[in-house]
Design a protein around this motif. Structure first.
Motif, PDB file in Angstrom:
ATOM      1  N   GLU A  54      22.215  17.293  11.548  1.00  0.00           N
ATOM      2  CA  GLU A  54      21.835  18.406  12.781  1.00  0.00           C
ATOM      3  C   GLU A  54      23.335  18.744  13.017  1.00  0.00           C
ATOM      4  N   ALA A  55      23.184  19.822  13.759  1.00  0.00           N
ATOM      5  CA  ALA A  55      24.388  20.606  14.401  1.00  0.00           C
ATOM      6  C   ALA A  55      25.142  19.552  15.215  1.00  0.00           C
ATOM      7  N   GLY A  56      26.622  19.533  14.760  1.00  0.00           N
ATOM      8  CA  GLY A  56      27.523  18.637  15.588  1.00  0.00           C
ATOM      9  C   GLY A  56      27.415  17.134  15.221  1.00  0.00           C
ATOM     10  N   GLU A  57      26.427  16.739  14.297  1.00  0.00           N
ATOM     11  CA  GLU A  57      26.361  15.489  13.981  1.00  0.00           C
ATOM     12  C   GLU A  57      27.125  14.696  12.808  1.00  0.00           C
ATOM     13  N   ALA A  58      27.539  13.650  13.166  1.00  0.00           N
ATOM     14  CA  ALA A  58      28.584  13.052  12.110  1.00  0.00           C
ATOM     15  C   ALA A  58      27.745  12.098  11.338  1.00  0.00           C
ATOM     16  N   VAL A  59      27.294  12.005  10.325  1.00  0.00           N
ATOM     17  CA  VAL A  59      26.572  11.352   9.296  1.00  0.00           C
ATOM     18  C   VAL A  59      27.480  10.800   7.914  1.00  0.00           C
ATOM     19  N   ALA A  60      27.276   9.751   7.549  1.00  0.00           N
ATOM     20  CA  ALA A  60      27.849   8.880   6.459  1.00  0.00           C
ATOM     21  C   ALA A  60      27.005   8.925   5.316  1.00  0.00           C
ATOM     22  N   VAL A  61      27.492   8.821   4.124  1.00  0.00           N
ATOM     23  CA  VAL A  61      26.834   8.347   2.961  1.00  0.00           C
ATOM     24  C   VAL A  61      27.746   7.484   2.436  1.00  0.00           C
ATOM     25  N   ARG A  78      32.183  19.951  18.162  1.00  0.00           N
ATOM     26  CA  ARG A  78      30.925  19.995  17.702  1.00  0.00           C
ATOM     27  C   ARG A  78      30.787  20.894  16.331  1.00  0.00           C
ATOM     28  N   VAL A  79      31.861  20.155  15.541  1.00  0.00           N
ATOM     29  CA  VAL A  79      31.507  20.377  13.997  1.00  0.00           C
ATOM     30  C   VAL A  79      30.907  19.213  13.332  1.00  0.00           C
ATOM     31  N   GLY A  80      29.944  19.560  12.643  1.00  0.00           N
ATOM     32  CA  GLY A  80      29.396  18.304  11.889  1.00  0.00           C
ATOM     33  C   GLY A  80      30.138  17.808  10.839  1.00  0.00           C
ATOM     34  N   LEU A  81      29.760  16.630  10.609  1.00  0.00           N
ATOM     35  CA  LEU A  81      30.497  15.887   9.374  1.00  0.00           C
ATOM     36  C   LEU A  81      29.792  15.262   8.563  1.00  0.00           C
ATOM     37  N   LEU A  82      29.803  15.236   7.315  1.00  0.00           N
ATOM     38  CA  LEU A  82      29.129  14.290   6.227  1.00  0.00           C
ATOM     39  C   LEU A  82      30.119  13.610   5.560  1.00  0.00           C
ATOM     40  N   LEU A  83      30.167  12.619   5.814  1.00  0.00           N
ATOM     41  CA  LEU A  83      31.337  11.688   5.504  1.00  0.00           C
ATOM     42  C   LEU A  83      30.878  10.991   4.209  1.00  0.00           C
ATOM     43  N   ILE A  84      31.431  10.990   3.063  1.00  0.00           N
ATOM     44  CA  ILE A  84      31.093  10.080   1.788  1.00  0.00           C
ATOM     45  C   ILE A  84      32.272   9.084   1.998  1.00  0.00           C
ATOM     46  N   GLU A  85      31.811   7.726   2.013  1.00  0.00           N
ATOM     47  CA  GLU A  85      32.987   6.818   2.396  1.00  0.00           C
ATOM     48  C   GLU A  85      32.493   5.323   1.806  1.00  0.00           C
ATOM     49  N   GLN A  86      33.043   4.667   0.987  1.00  0.00           N
ATOM     50  CA  GLN A  86      32.707   3.475   0.589  1.00  0.00           C
ATOM     51  C   GLN A  86      33.021   2.466   1.497  1.00  0.00           C
ATOM     52  N   ASN A  87      34.151   2.672   2.556  1.00  0.00           N
ATOM     53  CA  ASN A  87      34.695   1.925   3.329  1.00  0.00           C
ATOM     54  C   ASN A  87      33.639   1.702   4.562  1.00  0.00           C
ATOM     55  N   VAL A  88      32.636   0.756   4.568  1.00  0.00           N
ATOM     56  CA  VAL A  88      31.745   0.715   5.888  1.00  0.00           C
ATOM     57  C   VAL A  88      32.224   0.633   7.052  1.00  0.00           C
ATOM     58  N   ARG A  89      33.429   0.006   7.200  1.00  0.00           N
ATOM     59  CA  ARG A  89      34.139  -0.137   8.488  1.00  0.00           C
ATOM     60  C   ARG A  89      34.367   1.393   9.007  1.00  0.00           C
ATOM     61  N   TYR A 100      23.292   7.226   5.228  1.00  0.00           N
ATOM     62  CA  TYR A 100      22.336   7.141   4.155  1.00  0.00           C
ATOM     63  C   TYR A 100      23.126   6.291   3.235  1.00  0.00           C
ATOM     64  N   VAL A 101      22.201   5.438   2.488  1.00  0.00           N
ATOM     65  CA  VAL A 101      22.712   4.640   1.495  1.00  0.00           C
ATOM     66  C   VAL A 101      22.372   4.885   0.353  1.00  0.00           C
ATOM     67  N   MET A 102      22.992   5.334  -0.621  1.00  0.00           N
ATOM     68  CA  MET A 102      22.723   5.934  -2.070  1.00  0.00           C
ATOM     69  C   MET A 102      23.000   4.831  -3.102  1.00  0.00           C
ATOM     70  N   ALA A 103      21.924   4.536  -3.989  1.00  0.00           N
ATOM     71  CA  ALA A 103      22.434   3.969  -5.412  1.00  0.00           C
ATOM     72  C   ALA A 103      21.462   4.495  -6.493  1.00  0.00           C
ATOM     73  N   ALA A 144      33.525   4.101   7.838  1.00  0.00           N
ATOM     74  CA  ALA A 144      32.360   4.956   8.060  1.00  0.00           C
ATOM     75  C   ALA A 144      31.655   4.893   9.312  1.00  0.00           C
ATOM     76  N   ALA A 145      31.557   3.680   9.700  1.00  0.00           N
ATOM     77  CA  ALA A 145      30.656   3.284  10.798  1.00  0.00           C
ATOM     78  C   ALA A 145      31.482   3.746  11.991  1.00  0.00           C
ATOM     79  N   ALA A 146      32.663   3.641  12.123  1.00  0.00           N
ATOM     80  CA  ALA A 146      33.486   4.190  13.302  1.00  0.00           C
ATOM     81  C   ALA A 146      33.423   5.664  13.447  1.00  0.00           C
ATOM     82  N   ALA A 147      33.391   6.400  12.365  1.00  0.00           N
ATOM     83  CA  ALA A 147      33.290   7.868  12.508  1.00  0.00           C
ATOM     84  C   ALA A 147      31.957   8.362  12.587  1.00  0.00           C
ATOM     85  N   THR A 148      30.787   7.566  12.374  1.00  0.00           N
ATOM     86  CA  THR A 148      29.751   8.548  12.343  1.00  0.00           C
ATOM     87  C   THR A 148      28.720   7.573  13.143  1.00  0.00           C
TER      88      THR A 148
END
Ligand SMILES: Nc1ncnc2c1ncn2[C@@H]1O[C@H](COP(=O)(O)OP(=O)(O)OP(=O)(O)O)[C@@H](O)[C@H]1O
Ligand SMILES: [Mg+2]
Length: 255
Positions: free
Chosen positions: A25-32, A186-197, A207-210, A199-203
């Protein structure tokens, strides 16, 4: 704002992404997050148009991106920091940033959020090194140029592929300042990050991919406390039943 609906993509005849659906969504920070080979970078390549979607739909602010070539996606507000950075090594720090700034000014006049001075203030080391050719910078410094360049394209959604890779903890703190700045503007972020710690701090959610699919989605407390959770460990160890199209045969003891 970004809708990924049953997206399939891959390399030639090889399909990697199999029906991936996500929303930011607009301005949302989401991790993959997800293990090596899950298809995270392939997803980024499909989002920025470096590889074509072979199925499904990609839309930004309701407009289909399928027909928008990679070079025109920044004009739709989508900027990306790729793995490997892709800078102009022969040009100086400042020249790399000015090129992006001009492009941003040309295509995103009404969406201007970041100026060259602000980017230099965000990463003071870049200001000190502004006359140095980018190929002479360290990996972490090049990563800052890549992020600065992406910001100057004036995105409303920034996609970052593993920005923490190879960075010293101190440098990564600078990138966390960027996450805070994105949030405040309010800039959205899609953060691809293997380090869960990290990623969780920033988003706010993930979504978990495999195996080329989304196998889980984590929100709120589940996501904030995901480090070490069984749910995530299963994804990383490949034990999720839906993630596997072909079962791995059980190991047998050799007689
Ligand atoms: N250029 C390519 N040509 C063919 N196959 C590729 C190519 N790039 C990646 N792949 C394959 O696509 C699959 C997904 O790779 P991808 O790089 O998207 O994974 P990832 O989730 O980003 O992994 P990592 O965490 O290691 O960065 C892998 O099986 C990989 O071998
Ligand atoms: Mg990758």
């Amino acid at each position: 704002m970004l809708t990924i609906d049953s997206l399939s993509a891959g390399y030639g005849a090889l399909t990697i992404l199999q029906g991936v659906s996500m929303r930011v969504e607009a301005g949302e920070a989401v991790a993959v997050v997800g293990p090596n080979g899950a298809g995270k970078t392939t997803l980024v390549r499909a989002l920025c148009g470096l590889i074509p979607a072979t199925g499904g739909r990609l839309a930004k602010d309701g407009t289909d991106l399928g027909a928008t070539p990679a070079t025109q996606r920044p004009a739709r507000g989508l900027a990306v920091v790729l793995e490997g950075r892709h800078l102009f090594g022969e040009l100086t720090v400042r020249e790399n940033l000015v090129l992006a700034e001009r492009h941003g000014l040309g295509t995103r006049k009404d969406h201007r959020r970041f100026s060259l001075d602000e980017v230099m203030a965000l990463f003071p080391i870049l200001d000190e090194r502004r006359r140095q050719r980018v190929q002479l910078l360290s990996g972490g410094q090049q990563q800052m140029v890549a992020i600065g360049r992406a910001l100057l394209l004036q995105p409303d959604l920034l996609i970052m592929d593993e920005p923490s890779t190879g960075l010293a903890p101190k440098v990564f703190k600078d990138i966390q300042v960027v996450f805070d700045t994105l949030r405040s503007r309010r800039v959205g972020l899609l953060l691809i990050e293997q380090n869960v710690r990290i990623a969780a701090a920033a988003t706010e959610r993930a979504y978990v991919m495999a195996m080329g699919r989304v196998i889980d989605e984590l929100h709120g407390v589940d996501w904030q406390q995901a480090v070490g959770s069984d749910r995530l460990a299963r994804a990383y160890l490949g034990g999720h039943s839906e993630a596997r199209s072909t079962p791995i045969p059980e190991r047998r003891a050799v007689a």
